[in-house]
Design a protein around this motif. Structure first.
Motif, PDB file in Angstrom:
ATOM      1  N   ASP A 192       0.846  -1.187   0.000  1.00  0.00           N
ATOM      2  CA  ASP A 192       0.000   0.000   0.000  1.00  0.00           C
ATOM      3  C   ASP A 192       0.884   1.239   0.000  1.00  0.00           C
ATOM      4  N   VAL A 193       0.581   2.182  -0.874  1.00  0.00           N
ATOM      5  CA  VAL A 193       1.332   3.433  -0.969  1.00  0.00           C
ATOM      6  C   VAL A 193       0.331   4.583  -0.932  1.00  0.00           C
ATOM      7  N   TYR A 194       0.469   5.474   0.012  1.00  0.00           N
ATOM      8  CA  TYR A 194      -0.483   6.574   0.168  1.00  0.00           C
ATOM      9  C   TYR A 194      -0.214   7.671  -0.858  1.00  0.00           C
ATOM     10  N   TYR A 195      -1.281   8.234  -1.380  1.00  0.00           N
ATOM     11  CA  TYR A 195      -1.153   9.300  -2.368  1.00  0.00           C
ATOM     12  C   TYR A 195      -0.546  10.543  -1.722  1.00  0.00           C
ATOM     13  N   PRO A 196       0.318  11.256  -2.433  1.00  0.00           N
ATOM     14  CA  PRO A 196       0.825  12.535  -1.915  1.00  0.00           C
ATOM     15  C   PRO A 196      -0.322  13.526  -1.719  1.00  0.00           C
ATOM     16  N   ARG A 197      -0.189  14.362  -0.719  1.00  0.00           N
ATOM     17  CA  ARG A 197      -1.228  15.336  -0.395  1.00  0.00           C
ATOM     18  C   ARG A 197      -0.905  16.702  -1.000  1.00  0.00           C
ATOM     19  N   THR A 198      -1.946  17.448  -1.283  1.00  0.00           N
ATOM     20  CA  THR A 198      -1.754  18.791  -1.827  1.00  0.00           C
ATOM     21  C   THR A 198      -1.118  19.731  -0.808  1.00  0.00           C
ATOM     22  N   ASP A 199      -1.316  19.472   0.490  1.00  0.00           N
ATOM     23  CA  ASP A 199      -0.721  20.325   1.513  1.00  0.00           C
ATOM     24  C   ASP A 199       0.669  19.861   1.914  1.00  0.00           C
ATOM     25  N   ARG A 207      -9.406  12.701   2.619  1.00  0.00           N
ATOM     26  CA  ARG A 207     -10.497  12.746   1.642  1.00  0.00           C
ATOM     27  C   ARG A 207      -9.897  12.978   0.256  1.00  0.00           C
ATOM     28  N   PRO A 208     -10.628  12.633  -0.793  1.00  0.00           N
ATOM     29  CA  PRO A 208     -10.088  12.749  -2.154  1.00  0.00           C
ATOM     30  C   PRO A 208      -9.605  14.148  -2.504  1.00  0.00           C
ATOM     31  N   SER A 209     -10.243  15.187  -1.964  1.00  0.00           N
ATOM     32  CA  SER A 209      -9.839  16.548  -2.311  1.00  0.00           C
ATOM     33  C   SER A 209      -8.437  16.895  -1.811  1.00  0.00           C
ATOM     34  N   GLN A 210      -7.898  16.107  -0.895  1.00  0.00           N
ATOM     35  CA  GLN A 210      -6.547  16.349  -0.391  1.00  0.00           C
ATOM     36  C   GLN A 210      -5.473  15.674  -1.244  1.00  0.00           C
ATOM     37  N   VAL A 211      -5.865  14.864  -2.203  1.00  0.00           N
ATOM     38  CA  VAL A 211      -4.904  14.103  -3.017  1.00  0.00           C
ATOM     39  C   VAL A 211      -4.331  14.987  -4.118  1.00  0.00           C
ATOM     40  N   ASP A 212      -3.020  14.981  -4.244  1.00  0.00           N
ATOM     41  CA  ASP A 212      -2.365  15.628  -5.383  1.00  0.00           C
ATOM     42  C   ASP A 212      -2.459  14.642  -6.548  1.00  0.00           C
ATOM     43  N   VAL A 213      -3.456  14.828  -7.393  1.00  0.00           N
ATOM     44  CA  VAL A 213      -3.760  13.850  -8.440  1.00  0.00           C
ATOM     45  C   VAL A 213      -2.600  13.697  -9.419  1.00  0.00           C
ATOM     46  N   ARG A 214      -1.913  14.782  -9.719  1.00  0.00           N
ATOM     47  CA  ARG A 214      -0.792  14.705 -10.659  1.00  0.00           C
ATOM     48  C   ARG A 214       0.313  13.785 -10.130  1.00  0.00           C
ATOM     49  N   VAL A 233      -6.899   1.470  -7.237  1.00  0.00           N
ATOM     50  CA  VAL A 233      -6.936   2.908  -6.953  1.00  0.00           C
ATOM     51  C   VAL A 233      -8.330   3.300  -6.471  1.00  0.00           C
ATOM     52  N   GLY A 234      -8.435   4.522  -5.968  1.00  0.00           N
ATOM     53  CA  GLY A 234      -9.715   4.987  -5.433  1.00  0.00           C
ATOM     54  C   GLY A 234     -10.732   5.279  -6.512  1.00  0.00           C
ATOM     55  N   PRO A 235     -11.956   4.822  -6.364  1.00  0.00           N
ATOM     56  CA  PRO A 235     -13.005   5.095  -7.360  1.00  0.00           C
ATOM     57  C   PRO A 235     -13.429   6.559  -7.407  1.00  0.00           C
ATOM     58  N   SER A 236     -13.069   7.343  -6.396  1.00  0.00           N
ATOM     59  CA  SER A 236     -13.423   8.763  -6.383  1.00  0.00           C
ATOM     60  C   SER A 236     -12.341   9.640  -7.005  1.00  0.00           C
ATOM     61  N   LEU A 237     -11.292   9.022  -7.520  1.00  0.00           N
ATOM     62  CA  LEU A 237     -10.177   9.778  -8.081  1.00  0.00           C
ATOM     63  C   LEU A 237     -10.060   9.513  -9.581  1.00  0.00           C
ATOM     64  N   PRO A 238      -9.617  10.495 -10.363  1.00  0.00           N
ATOM     65  CA  PRO A 238      -9.502  10.322 -11.819  1.00  0.00           C
ATOM     66  C   PRO A 238      -8.174   9.689 -12.232  1.00  0.00           C
ATOM     67  N   LEU A 239      -7.806   8.598 -11.580  1.00  0.00           N
ATOM     68  CA  LEU A 239      -6.542   7.935 -11.883  1.00  0.00           C
ATOM     69  C   LEU A 239      -6.772   6.894 -12.974  1.00  0.00           C
ATOM     70  N   GLU A 240      -5.817   6.817 -13.899  1.00  0.00           N
ATOM     71  CA  GLU A 240      -5.987   5.979 -15.084  1.00  0.00           C
ATOM     72  C   GLU A 240      -4.805   5.047 -15.261  1.00  0.00           C
ATOM     73  N   GLY A 241      -5.012   4.073 -16.139  1.00  0.00           N
ATOM     74  CA  GLY A 241      -3.957   3.129 -16.474  1.00  0.00           C
ATOM     75  C   GLY A 241      -4.492   2.040 -17.373  1.00  0.00           C
ATOM     76  N   PRO A 242      -3.634   1.084 -17.715  1.00  0.00           N
ATOM     77  CA  PRO A 242      -4.066   0.000 -18.609  1.00  0.00           C
ATOM     78  C   PRO A 242      -5.288  -0.740 -18.068  1.00  0.00           C
ATOM     79  N   THR A 243      -6.217  -1.014 -18.941  1.00  0.00           N
ATOM     80  CA  THR A 243      -7.428  -1.738 -18.552  1.00  0.00           C
ATOM     81  C   THR A 243      -7.065  -3.099 -17.978  1.00  0.00           C
TER      82      THR A 243
END
Length: 263
Positions: A192-199, A207-214, A233-243
């Motif tokens: 498990d690797v936690y997403y970097p935060r915007t702050d 919460r998803p709004s704290q995730v640095d999506v880039r 990945v989280g279903p509330s985040l616009p993260l993409e990759g190979p199907t």
């Protein structure tokens, strides 16, 4: 007109003139010191005392007694390539499935490095306990390679928080080890690797709004390039990759879950 009478002798009056300024200075210093001790020190660098509710789980690290509170001093930020101790590299074997397997001759992921730090999801502090940080030699190598590449590409990014791998010999990692536990993480191939935060705080997003999506997308891409079989990945985040490789999954809005294929 009445006369005032001072009962003090001339010698006593001289002492009063000398001592009163000194006493005032001492009182002022004590007041400043008391105010300093009341400053808020509850930053992310100073973990709050927490009870070890998960128990030992088969590691050499002794868990806290029931009801006891433990306070761990945060580790100093290491230099380049530093870790809690040298990694003992050797060949590992992932036995069985991630949801019904075990780990043979696992490798311990160090507590932290220059670009990352382990995070205990139950005690909610860093670094994580040793018995939650075991994986195959390939998983540990690929994870460190991903962290080095990510840090080089984003030198101003905060350190990445890494959560659970497997227990020292793999096996069940369910709710008895804290919170809802893991259905998988049993044979040393999951991390498990936690997403970097915007702050830029080095802790899991709340919460998803704290995730640095880039930055989160870059981590996903790097684990895919490292040969991950699955990246949940989280279903509330616009993260993409190979199907079929990058898969949205509930309870993953604050971290990605990468799984390497077995040998």
């Amino acid at each position: 007109m009445g006369l005032s009478f001072d009962p003090m002798t001339p010698r006593q009056r001289r002492r009063r003139r000398l001592y009163l300024p000194a006493l005032a200075g001492i009182a002022l210093a004590c007041g400043l010191a008391g105010a300093a001790t009341g400053l808020d020190r509850g930053t992310e660098e100073s973990p709050q005392p927490l009870t070890d509710a998960a128990g030992d789980g088969g590691s050499g690290a002794e868990p806290a007694r029931r009801g006891a509170v433990r306070r761990d001093k945060p580790a100093a930020r290491p230099g380049r390539g530093a870790s809690e101790r040298p990694i003992e590299w050797h060949r590992s074997a992932a036995l069985g499935d991630p949801a019904a397997g075990s780990l043979k001759d696992g490798v311990l992921l160090p507590a932290e490095g220059r670009a990352w730090v382990s995070w205990d999801p139950i005690l909610k502090r860093r670094p994580s306990r040793e018995w939650r940080r075991w994986g195959t030699d390939r998983l540990v190598r690929e994870t460190l390679r991903v962290m080095r590449g990510f840090s080089a590409a984003h030198p101003r990014a905060p350190r990445v928080a890494i959560g659970d791998l497997s227990r020292p010999e793999g096996g069940d990692f369910g709710p008895q080890f804290g919170s809802i536990g893991h259905a998988s993480h049993q044979n040393g191939l999951d991390i498990d690797v936690y997403y970097p935060r915007t702050d830029r705080r080095v802790r899991p997003p709340n919460r998803p709004s704290q995730v640095d999506v880039r930055l989160a997308q870059d981590l996903v891409d790097r684990f895919v390039a490292a040969g991950a079989e699955k990246v949940f990945v989280g279903p509330s985040l616009p993260l993409e990759g190979p199907t079929g490789v990058v898969v949205p999954l509930a309870n993953h809005d604050n971290h990605l879950h990468a799984r390497l294929p077995g040998d």
